[in-house]
Scaffold this motif. Structure first.
Motif, mmCIF file in Angstrom:
data_model
loop_
_atom_site.group_PDB
_atom_site.id
_atom_site.type_symbol
_atom_site.label_atom_id
_atom_site.label_comp_id
_atom_site.label_asym_id
_atom_site.label_seq_id
_atom_site.Cartn_x
_atom_site.Cartn_y
_atom_site.Cartn_z
ATOM 1 N N LEU A 48 -11.792 -13.849 9.664
ATOM 2 C CA LEU A 48 -13.198 -13.441 9.655
ATOM 3 C C LEU A 48 -13.932 -13.834 8.369
ATOM 4 O O LEU A 48 -15.063 -14.330 8.436
ATOM 5 C CB LEU A 48 -13.310 -11.931 9.887
ATOM 6 N N TRP A 52 -17.405 -16.074 8.335
ATOM 7 C CA TRP A 52 -18.716 -15.657 7.828
ATOM 8 C C TRP A 52 -19.223 -16.603 6.743
ATOM 9 O O TRP A 52 -20.427 -16.891 6.679
ATOM 10 C CB TRP A 52 -18.658 -14.220 7.301
ATOM 11 N N ASP A 53 -18.330 -17.090 5.916
ATOM 12 C CA ASP A 53 -18.739 -18.064 4.898
ATOM 13 C C ASP A 53 -19.284 -19.329 5.559
ATOM 14 O O ASP A 53 -20.327 -19.863 5.151
ATOM 15 C CB ASP A 53 -17.555 -18.419 3.997
ATOM 16 N N LEU A 55 -20.440 -19.696 8.689
ATOM 17 C CA LEU A 55 -21.671 -19.447 9.434
ATOM 18 C C LEU A 55 -22.868 -19.360 8.489
ATOM 19 O O LEU A 55 -23.928 -19.937 8.747
ATOM 20 C CB LEU A 55 -21.555 -18.163 10.249
ATOM 21 N N GLY A 56 -22.686 -18.657 7.381
ATOM 22 C CA GLY A 56 -23.771 -18.556 6.412
ATOM 23 C C GLY A 56 -24.180 -19.906 5.853
ATOM 24 O O GLY A 56 -25.368 -20.188 5.672
ATOM 25 N N TYR A 117 -20.099 -20.793 15.496
ATOM 26 C CA TYR A 117 -20.180 -19.660 16.421
ATOM 27 C C TYR A 117 -19.007 -19.700 17.405
ATOM 28 O O TYR A 117 -18.410 -18.651 17.722
ATOM 29 C CB TYR A 117 -21.510 -19.688 17.170
ATOM 30 N N LEU A 120 -15.566 -17.976 16.804
ATOM 31 C CA LEU A 120 -15.365 -16.532 16.928
ATOM 32 C C LEU A 120 -14.787 -16.198 18.303
ATOM 33 O O LEU A 120 -15.475 -16.299 19.317
ATOM 34 C CB LEU A 120 -16.697 -15.809 16.722
ATOM 35 N N VAL A 132 -23.555 -12.348 17.338
ATOM 36 C CA VAL A 132 -23.521 -13.645 16.663
ATOM 37 C C VAL A 132 -24.124 -14.716 17.577
ATOM 38 O O VAL A 132 -24.867 -15.596 17.123
ATOM 39 C CB VAL A 132 -22.080 -14.019 16.260
ATOM 40 N N ALA A 176 -27.931 -14.266 9.231
ATOM 41 C CA ALA A 176 -26.475 -14.342 9.066
ATOM 42 C C ALA A 176 -25.977 -13.311 8.065
ATOM 43 O O ALA A 176 -24.912 -12.716 8.243
ATOM 44 C CB ALA A 176 -26.062 -15.747 8.638
ATOM 45 N N SER A 177 -26.760 -13.083 7.016
ATOM 46 C CA SER A 177 -26.324 -12.142 5.982
ATOM 47 C C SER A 177 -26.431 -10.694 6.440
ATOM 48 O O SER A 177 -25.842 -9.806 5.821
ATOM 49 C CB SER A 177 -27.165 -12.341 4.710
ATOM 50 N N ARG A 181 -20.126 -7.212 10.293
ATOM 51 C CA ARG A 181 -18.993 -8.064 9.907
ATOM 52 C C ARG A 181 -17.754 -7.893 10.770
ATOM 53 O O ARG A 181 -16.819 -8.690 10.686
ATOM 54 C CB ARG A 181 -18.635 -7.785 8.450
ATOM 55 N N ASP A 182 -17.688 -6.858 11.601
ATOM 56 C CA ASP A 182 -16.576 -6.698 12.532
ATOM 57 C C ASP A 182 -17.068 -5.928 13.741
ATOM 58 O O ASP A 182 -18.225 -5.522 13.810
ATOM 59 C CB ASP A 182 -15.364 -6.017 11.873
#
Length: 363
Positions: A48, A52-53, A55-56, A117, A120, A132, A176-177, A181-182
């Motif tokens: 994860l 996230w890194d 995707l951002g 995306y 995930l 997402v 995105a930020s 996160r889960d």
């Protein structure tokens, strides 16, 4: 000129916009795939934080490409409203190229975001994945709107619509930020949204009840029809007796969502596939409760059809009982939480019995 930080002249001929038309088509294809496609499971170990890194970063690049594309098609002097775009551009060491290269850069940035995306997997939670997916789709939709705005605007101009569209892409990319996160955080967000819908419906109904016999008293009388003397705008005494129990059921719905939301915040976990699936099921049931409360509220306004109210109440009861029973058997309900589940089950039963008595002649 190589090394220059200023944009080159915008394309002068209409045919230079053909790549933008092709870009629109490509972006629509990406959007359809995002909405309809399925993720790949088990292709490689999934992490994860790495997701996230990535995707951002892809959202950031897409935002930058939107800025470049927008400014490439504007040469007029910047107004104060446009200064923000220029300021954003100065931060980027960009050399504008021809329209086709710009279009390819945009398409590549969007494809990169869509690809991330797809990393995930569903096993991380369908609620999280939906959020997402929606955020990624919003970025693509924003880029389509920006491209279409540029295509419909005069050459070498920067219209208010183009400014708004560019800002819309920025805003979508900045999501995105703020994404959960889960799956536990995603379900908390989903439950809070459902609770907000139910709160609004309950407040509107309570407001109508305290305003008096006429819930439409704030509506101006019609010039042609004259004074609103039709009794269909009023609740009868029998209606009001039924309304009290219906409002009680709406309050029970609000309490159920509020308590389950608190339990998910306190005890929700994502350590196992069973825990993740249970959280998703709670979110799915909650997504049925909130629109059913809206349907019930609508059927309660005069002229009240008591049969429609009874049918909507039956639906609401089924969703609430399913919600409470599932919560009781899930990991978010340790023994210390069973008391309020039992209490709310009793509250739903109590209001349902009263409603059945009031409407027994309707079935």
């Amino acid at each position: 000129v190589a090394g220059s930080s200023a944009p080159v002249a915008a394309p002068a001929a209409m045919e230079t916009r053909e790549p933008l038309r092709e870009l629109c088509g490509a972006l629509r294809a990406v959007l359809a795939r995002i909405r309809e496609g399925e993720p790949g499971e088990g292709r490689e170990p999934f992490e994860l934080p790495r997701f996230w890194d990535a995707l951002g970063q892809t959202f950031k690049v897409t935002s930058q490409e939107a800025t470049k594309l927008s400014l490439a098609f504007s040469r007029s002097p910047l107004t104060s409203a446009e200064a923000n775009i220029k300021a954003r551009l100065i931060l980027l060491p960009i050399h504008f190229q021809d329209c086709r290269e710009l279009s390819e850069d945009v398409q590549n940035a969007v494809l990169a975001a869509a690809t991330v995306y797809y990393w995930l997997p569903k096993s991380k939670g369908t609620t999280l994945r939906k959020m997402v997916r929606d955020a990624t789709a919003e970025v693509v939709e924003g880029m389509i709107q920006l491209t279409e705005t540029i295509l419909s605007a005069p050459l070498e101009s920067l219209s208010q619509e183009q400014l708004i569209s560019t800002g819309g892409v920025w805003e979508a990319c900045e999501q995105a930020s703020n994404l959960p996160r889960d799956n536990q955080a995603a379900v908390v967000t989903a439950l809070a949204g459902c609770l907000g819908v139910v709160k609004d419906a309950l407040e509107e109904m309570e407001h109508a009840l305290v305003e008096g016999q006429d819930p439409y008293s704030d509506i101006m009388e019609d010039e042609e029809l004259g004074f609103r003397g039709n009794r269909d705008t009023y609740w009868s005494e029998a209606d009001r007796k039924l309304l009290g129990s219906c409002v009680g059921l709406m309050k029970a719905s609000k309490a159920c969502l509020k308590k389950v939301l608190g339990a998910v915040k306190a005890y929700g976990k994502t350590d196992s596939s069973d825990q993740i699936a249970q959280l998703d099921d709670l979110a799915d049931i909650a997504n049925e409760i909130s629109p059913s409360v809206d349907e019930l509220a609508l059927s309660m306004y005069p002229p009240m059809n008591q049969l429609a109210v009874r049918l909507n109440v039956n639906t609401q009861e089924a969703f609430l009982m399913n919600f409470l029973n599932f919560c009781r058997t899930s990991h978010v309900c340790p023994p210390s939480e069973e008391g309020w589940v039992q209490f709310l089950t009793g509250a739903v039963d109590h209001n349902m019995n009263k409603i059945k008595n009031f409407t027994q002649g309707q079935l």
